[in-house]
Design a protein around this motif. Structure first.
Motif, PDB file in Angstrom:
ATOM      1  N   ASP A 195      70.404   6.944  29.746  1.00 10.39           N
ATOM      2  CA  ASP A 195      70.558   7.858  30.877  1.00 10.39           C
ATOM      3  C   ASP A 195      69.659   7.505  32.050  1.00 10.39           C
ATOM      4  OD1 ASP A 195      72.424   9.351  29.486  1.00 10.39           O
ATOM      5  OD2 ASP A 195      70.891  10.576  28.525  1.00 10.39           O
TER       6      ASP A 195
ATOM      7  N   LEU B 147      66.285   6.699  31.918  1.00  5.21           N
ATOM      8  CA  LEU B 147      64.924   7.192  31.760  1.00  5.21           C
ATOM      9  C   LEU B 147      64.031   6.036  31.337  1.00  5.21           C
ATOM     10  CD1 LEU B 147      65.628  10.498  29.795  1.00  5.21           C
ATOM     11  CD2 LEU B 147      65.394  10.194  32.264  1.00  5.21           C
TER      12      LEU B 147
ATOM     13  N   VAL C 250      60.286  17.677  37.291  1.00  2.46           N
ATOM     14  CA  VAL C 250      61.403  17.600  36.348  1.00  2.46           C
ATOM     15  C   VAL C 250      62.665  18.178  36.988  1.00  2.46           C
ATOM     16  CG1 VAL C 250      62.284  18.394  34.124  1.00  2.46           C
ATOM     17  CG2 VAL C 250      59.899  17.674  34.329  1.00  2.46           C
ATOM     18  N   LYS C 251      62.520  19.336  37.648  1.00  3.19           N
ATOM     19  CA  LYS C 251      63.667  19.972  38.302  1.00  3.19           C
ATOM     20  C   LYS C 251      64.222  19.106  39.427  1.00  3.19           C
ATOM     21  CE  LYS C 251      62.220  24.728  37.306  1.00  3.19           C
ATOM     22  NZ  LYS C 251      61.745  26.014  37.880  1.00  3.19           N
TER      23      LYS C 251
ATOM     24  N   GLY D  73      64.393  15.989  39.400  1.00  2.38           N
ATOM     25  CA  GLY D  73      65.021  14.790  38.853  1.00  2.38           C
ATOM     26  C   GLY D  73      64.143  13.559  38.919  1.00  2.38           C
TER      27      GLY D  73
ATOM     28  N   CYS E  21      61.233  13.215  36.973  1.00  3.87           N
ATOM     29  CA  CYS E  21      60.656  12.974  35.648  1.00  3.87           C
ATOM     30  C   CYS E  21      61.476  13.688  34.580  1.00  3.87           C
ATOM     31  CB  CYS E  21      59.203  13.473  35.576  1.00  3.87           C
ATOM     32  SG  CYS E  21      58.077  12.709  36.751  1.00  3.87           S
ATOM     33  N   TYR E  22      61.201  13.307  33.342  1.00  2.00           N
ATOM     34  CA  TYR E  22      61.828  13.958  32.195  1.00  2.00           C
ATOM     35  C   TYR E  22      60.796  13.955  31.065  1.00  2.00           C
ATOM     36  CZ  TYR E  22      65.181  14.991  28.471  1.00  2.00           C
ATOM     37  OH  TYR E  22      65.845  15.562  27.422  1.00  2.00           O
TER      38      TYR E  22
ATOM     39  N   LYS F 189      60.169  14.474  26.904  1.00  2.52           N
ATOM     40  CA  LYS F 189      60.665  14.644  25.544  1.00  2.52           C
ATOM     41  C   LYS F 189      59.508  15.117  24.669  1.00  2.52           C
ATOM     42  CE  LYS F 189      64.522  11.403  25.339  1.00  2.52           C
ATOM     43  NZ  LYS F 189      65.115  10.260  24.604  1.00  2.52           N
TER      44      LYS F 189
ATOM     45  N   THR G 251      62.547   8.652  36.218  1.00  2.00           N
ATOM     46  CA  THR G 251      63.868   8.176  36.620  1.00  2.00           C
ATOM     47  C   THR G 251      63.686   7.180  37.764  1.00  2.00           C
ATOM     48  OG1 THR G 251      64.149   9.891  38.300  1.00  2.00           O
ATOM     49  CG2 THR G 251      64.858  10.427  36.045  1.00  2.00           C
TER      50      THR G 251
END
Length: 237
Positions: A152, A154, A195-196, A198, A200-201, A203, A223
């Motif tokens: 995706d 990342l 994060v919102k 877009g 970073c993400y 886990k 990202t």
């Protein structure tokens, strides 16, 4: 002979074929912080110049004062190094300009910063896959590169730093200073607004503490959009 042109700016050459760094500076946008004189004073630059001159036997860098040809002139290797010091985006444009000079073709049009970062990520991933293939022959059980997080788009902090052409420590410092990530129980975590947006993400990986209770450890991914944004606002090279 076809002359070198970077982003529409013609790059002058001296009698020995060296390229004008002042013209390269102009092509990069002409920011004061990226002046050739600042780069030349860098200790790493001086070491590189000495190494090239020892191998080639001729001056790798020279200055011409006065007249239409005034400026600082450098060999191709130093032009590459100077461009990399300015930014990954400009470095890629210089590589393309030299390729166009060799092949006699017109250099490709400039890409957006996000497109350039995406290409850098693709190059990094390809290099990792090549290393994996080599290592599979020499040492099947050894791990030679960090895996891509998933399909995706990342990327781990390590791969993100490589794409931004920064050491990992420099990348995390920049990300922390600019409000992308923070330390939580010794682990990096990402701020919710990033994060919102877009950029970073996160886990969360489960584990058991000493009492046997289940806990979750965060792992931050960037990202391409997030890497582009960080490089742009941090001014890190």
């Amino acid at each position: 002979m076809t002359s070198l042109s970077i982003l529409g700016t013609k790059i002058r050459q001296d009698a020995e074929g060296r390229f004008c760094l002042n013209d390269c500076h102009k092509a990069s946008g002409g920011e004061n912080k990226n002046r050739p004189s600042i780069w030349v004073d860098n200790s790493q630059t001086k070491a590189l110049i000495a190494e090239i001159q020892a191998e080639a036997g001729i001056p790798a860098l020279t200055s011409i004062k006065g007249g239409n040809a005034s400026g600082t002139y450098a060999c191709k290797e130093l032009v590459y190094a100077y461009a990399m010091w300015i930014s990954p985006a400009f470095h890629l444009q210089v590589i393309r300009a030299f390729d166009a000079l060799v092949t006699g073709q017109i250099a490709a049009p400039a890409l957006s910063e996000q497109e350039i970062v995406a290409q850098a990520l693709q190059i990094t991933v390809r290099q990792i896959e090549e290393l994996k293939a080599e290592n599979a022959i020499l040492a099947p059980k050894a791990e030679v590169a960090e895996k891509i997080a998933d399909s995706d788009g990342l990327y781990t902090l390590n791969l993100s730093a490589k794409a931004a052409q920064m050491p990992l420590s420099q990348f995390t410092r920049a990300a922390h200073a600019n409000g992308f990530i923070f330390k939580q129980n010794g682990k990096w975590n990402a701020y919710s607004d990033k994060v919102k947006a877009g950029y970073c993400y996160v886990k969360f990986h489960p584990y058991r503490d000493r009492d046997g209770d289940e806990r979750f450890s965060p792992q931050v991914f960037f990202t391409p959009k997030g890497i582009t944004r960080l490089v742009k606002i941090s001014g890190q090279h």
